[in-house]
Scaffold this motif. Structure first.
Motif, PDB file in Angstrom:
ATOM      1  N   ALA A  44       0.820  -1.222   0.000  1.00 61.31           N
ATOM      2  CA  ALA A  44       0.000   0.000   0.000  1.00 61.31           C
ATOM      3  C   ALA A  44       0.849   1.265   0.000  1.00 61.31           C
ATOM      4  O   ALA A  44       0.601   2.193  -0.778  1.00 61.31           O
ATOM      5  CB  ALA A  44      -0.926  -0.013   1.220  1.00 61.31           C
ATOM      6  N   LEU A  45       1.852   1.315   0.868  1.00 58.26           N
ATOM      7  CA  LEU A  45       2.626   2.541   1.033  1.00 58.26           C
ATOM      8  C   LEU A  45       3.544   2.835  -0.140  1.00 58.26           C
ATOM      9  O   LEU A  45       3.826   4.004  -0.445  1.00 58.26           O
ATOM     10  CB  LEU A  45       3.452   2.463   2.317  1.00 58.26           C
ATOM     11  N   SER A  46       4.037   1.794  -0.813  1.00 61.36           N
ATOM     12  CA  SER A  46       4.982   2.021  -1.908  1.00 61.36           C
ATOM     13  C   SER A  46       4.345   2.752  -3.086  1.00 61.36           C
ATOM     14  O   SER A  46       5.052   3.236  -3.968  1.00 61.36           O
ATOM     15  CB  SER A  46       5.597   0.700  -2.376  1.00 61.36           C
ATOM     16  N   ALA A  47       3.021   2.856  -3.077  1.00 59.49           N
ATOM     17  CA  ALA A  47       2.344   3.634  -4.117  1.00 59.49           C
ATOM     18  C   ALA A  47       2.478   5.136  -3.884  1.00 59.49           C
ATOM     19  O   ALA A  47       2.287   5.932  -4.809  1.00 59.49           O
ATOM     20  CB  ALA A  47       0.872   3.249  -4.177  1.00 59.49           C
ATOM     21  N   VAL A  48       2.818   5.528  -2.642  1.00 58.52           N
ATOM     22  CA  VAL A  48       2.864   6.957  -2.321  1.00 58.52           C
ATOM     23  C   VAL A  48       4.200   7.405  -1.733  1.00 58.52           C
ATOM     24  O   VAL A  48       4.421   8.595  -1.534  1.00 58.52           O
ATOM     25  CB  VAL A  48       1.734   7.342  -1.342  1.00 58.52           C
ATOM     26  N   CYS A  49       5.093   6.459  -1.423  1.00 54.92           N
ATOM     27  CA  CYS A  49       6.369   6.834  -0.805  1.00 54.92           C
ATOM     28  C   CYS A  49       7.399   5.733  -1.035  1.00 54.92           C
ATOM     29  O   CYS A  49       7.103   4.698  -1.638  1.00 54.92           O
ATOM     30  CB  CYS A  49       6.182   7.084   0.690  1.00 54.92           C
ATOM     31  N   ARG A  50       8.605   5.969  -0.571  1.00 58.42           N
ATOM     32  CA  ARG A  50       9.654   4.943  -0.623  1.00 58.42           C
ATOM     33  C   ARG A  50       9.614   4.147   0.671  1.00 58.42           C
ATOM     34  O   ARG A  50       9.738   4.713   1.757  1.00 58.42           O
ATOM     35  CB  ARG A  50      11.030   5.582  -0.797  1.00 58.42           C
ATOM     36  N   VAL A  51       9.457   2.854   0.565  1.00 57.08           N
ATOM     37  CA  VAL A  51       9.357   1.989   1.742  1.00 57.08           C
ATOM     38  C   VAL A  51      10.634   1.167   1.886  1.00 57.08           C
ATOM     39  O   VAL A  51      11.046   0.467   0.947  1.00 57.08           O
ATOM     40  CB  VAL A  51       8.140   1.051   1.647  1.00 57.08           C
ATOM     41  N   ILE A  52      11.241   1.247   3.052  1.00 56.98           N
ATOM     42  CA  ILE A  52      12.462   0.505   3.364  1.00 56.98           C
ATOM     43  C   ILE A  52      12.135  -0.425   4.527  1.00 56.98           C
ATOM     44  O   ILE A  52      11.814   0.032   5.623  1.00 56.98           O
ATOM     45  CB  ILE A  52      13.603   1.468   3.739  1.00 56.98           C
ATOM     46  N   ALA A  53      12.180  -1.736   4.263  1.00 56.32           N
ATOM     47  CA  ALA A  53      11.778  -2.721   5.276  1.00 56.32           C
ATOM     48  C   ALA A  53      12.885  -3.759   5.443  1.00 56.32           C
ATOM     49  O   ALA A  53      12.962  -4.722   4.672  1.00 56.32           O
ATOM     50  CB  ALA A  53      10.466  -3.391   4.877  1.00 56.32           C
ATOM     51  N   PRO A  54      13.753  -3.586   6.434  1.00 53.93           N
ATOM     52  CA  PRO A  54      14.861  -4.525   6.624  1.00 53.93           C
ATOM     53  C   PRO A  54      14.499  -5.704   7.518  1.00 53.93           C
ATOM     54  O   PRO A  54      13.531  -5.662   8.282  1.00 53.93           O
ATOM     55  CB  PRO A  54      15.907  -3.648   7.321  1.00 53.93           C
ATOM     56  N   ASP A  55      15.308  -6.757   7.413  1.00 51.47           N
ATOM     57  CA  ASP A  55      15.353  -7.790   8.436  1.00 51.47           C
ATOM     58  C   ASP A  55      16.389  -7.338   9.456  1.00 51.47           C
ATOM     59  O   ASP A  55      17.551  -7.099   9.104  1.00 51.47           O
ATOM     60  CB  ASP A  55      15.799  -9.134   7.842  1.00 51.47           C
ATOM     61  N   LEU A  56      15.990  -7.208  10.707  1.00 52.08           N
ATOM     62  CA  LEU A  56      16.920  -6.784  11.743  1.00 52.08           C
ATOM     63  C   LEU A  56      18.021  -7.825  11.960  1.00 52.08           C
ATOM     64  O   LEU A  56      17.914  -8.972  11.519  1.00 52.08           O
ATOM     65  CB  LEU A  56      16.165  -6.566  13.062  1.00 52.08           C
ATOM     66  N   ARG A  57      19.059  -7.406  12.640  1.00 52.49           N
ATOM     67  CA  ARG A  57      20.210  -8.257  12.949  1.00 52.49           C
ATOM     68  C   ARG A  57      19.749  -9.608  13.519  1.00 52.49           C
ATOM     69  O   ARG A  57      19.099  -9.668  14.564  1.00 52.49           O
ATOM     70  CB  ARG A  57      21.093  -7.512  13.944  1.00 52.49           C
ATOM     71  N   GLY A  58      20.084 -10.690  12.787  1.00 52.24           N
ATOM     72  CA  GLY A  58      19.764 -12.031  13.237  1.00 52.24           C
ATOM     73  C   GLY A  58      18.439 -12.584  12.748  1.00 52.24           C
ATOM     74  O   GLY A  58      18.153 -13.770  12.936  1.00 52.24           O
ATOM     75  N   TYR A  59      17.630 -11.756  12.096  1.00 51.73           N
ATOM     76  CA  TYR A  59      16.289 -12.169  11.671  1.00 51.73           C
ATOM     77  C   TYR A  59      16.190 -12.292  10.159  1.00 51.73           C
ATOM     78  O   TYR A  59      16.927 -11.624   9.428  1.00 51.73           O
ATOM     79  CB  TYR A  59      15.241 -11.190  12.201  1.00 51.73           C
ATOM     80  N   GLY A  60      15.251 -13.122   9.710  1.00 50.06           N
ATOM     81  CA  GLY A  60      15.073 -13.283   8.280  1.00 50.06           C
ATOM     82  C   GLY A  60      16.376 -13.704   7.620  1.00 50.06           C
ATOM     83  O   GLY A  60      17.013 -14.680   8.011  1.00 50.06           O
ATOM     84  N   GLN A  61      16.810 -12.925   6.627  1.00 49.36           N
ATOM     85  CA  GLN A  61      18.030 -13.252   5.893  1.00 49.36           C
ATOM     86  C   GLN A  61      19.203 -12.353   6.286  1.00 49.36           C
ATOM     87  O   GLN A  61      20.179 -12.247   5.540  1.00 49.36           O
ATOM     88  CB  GLN A  61      17.767 -13.138   4.395  1.00 49.36           C
TER      89      GLN A  61
END
Length: 273
Positions: A44-61
């Motif tokens: 939803a938000l990427s249609a109106v702004c730049r969205v930066i969504a990281p995996d924090l240290r140790g999480y995800g990849q």
């Protein structure tokens, strides 16, 4: 396809999803999850702004890096990683920081240490107070035993506290997805975060000094950051609003994504002018 990449941040390789253009919005996930909890918000938000969504240290990849023995990552260290991530991505304008649960705890340190990077603050199902003695003991118990328990047991214990009863009874698809994400999390990262949260400071005294626009979002049935507690946080901040999301527990962004998306989109538009 999602626009994801891995960048060098301090001593780790951090995995991040970076979508859209315009005002930068930093989405910071909670414990013990990863950036995919924000999938609906990113869309939803990427249609109106730049969205930066990281995996924090140790999480995800993202790597855990050197976390010590026993492992611990403080809220300050996570906040410093995020500031370094913005540098690595070439983000030189202030961001809207949106932190969910532990992401909110990290946000208080981001406000204190990286105020120049901040345009506005969205607090999603989070709190300002430090742990009670009992809560601290429970965190440390998990930290000390998660290696033998395994992450699946953590997921089993946490799910009833994360979702509204109606979501669990209706077999909400995101309940199963959240269980899967938690179960796949590195136990060392779980232990490191629990120790960091157990020693986090009480941020309540800092609330009156926050000088950016703030929006708090909380599930009406949140057991972990209850609406009345969130309301007291909002009342202590000079320029803050609050929206309560019906039929949602602690995981409001995944239980009621449309309602949360609407609040966040309007908030970003209001501070991006």
């Amino acid at each position: 396809m999602p626009n994801t990449r891995t960048v060098q941040v301090n001593d780790i390789q951090m995995h991040v999803r970076d979508e859209g253009a315009g005002v930068p919005v930093l989405l910071v996930h909670g414990f013990p999850l990863d950036h995919t909890m924000w999938d609906a918000q990113i869309a939803a938000l990427s249609a109106v702004c730049r969205v930066i969504a990281p995996d924090l240290r140790g999480y995800g990849q993202t790597d855990l890096g050197a976390a010590g023995d026993p492992p611990k990552v403080t809220m300050q260290q996570y906040a410093d990683d995020l500031a370094a991530l913005l540098d690595a991505l070439g983000v030189d304008e202030p961001v809207v920081y949106a932190g969910f649960s532990m992401g909110g705890y990290i946000g208080w340190q981001f406000v204190k240490s990286h105020r120049d990077r901040l345009r506005a603050l969205a607090l999603v199902d989070t709190r300002a107070a430090d742990d009670t003695d009992d809560a601290r003991k429970m965190r440390l118990k998990m930290a000390n035993h998660v290696q033998e328990w395994g992450a699946d047991k953590v997921a089993e214990a946490m799910i009833p506290k994360l979702f509204a009863e109606s979501s669990i009874e209706a077999v909400h698809p995101m309940v199963a997805r959240t269980r899967e994400v938690i179960g796949a999390t590195n136990p060392q990262a779980i232990a490191a975060a629990q120790r960091g949260m157990a020693e986090r400071p009480d941020s309540t005294p800092d609330l009156p000094g926050i000088d950016v626009p703030v929006m708090a979002i909380v599930g009406a049935e949140d057991q972990l950051s209850k609406p009345e507690e969130v309301r007291s946080v909002v009342h202590a901040i000079p320029n803050a609003g609050m929206v309560t999301i019906p039929a949602a527990g602690h995981m409001a962004p995944v239980e009621q994504p449309d309602a949360v998306n609407l609040v966040l989109t309007e908030f970003v538009k209001s501070v991006g002018k």
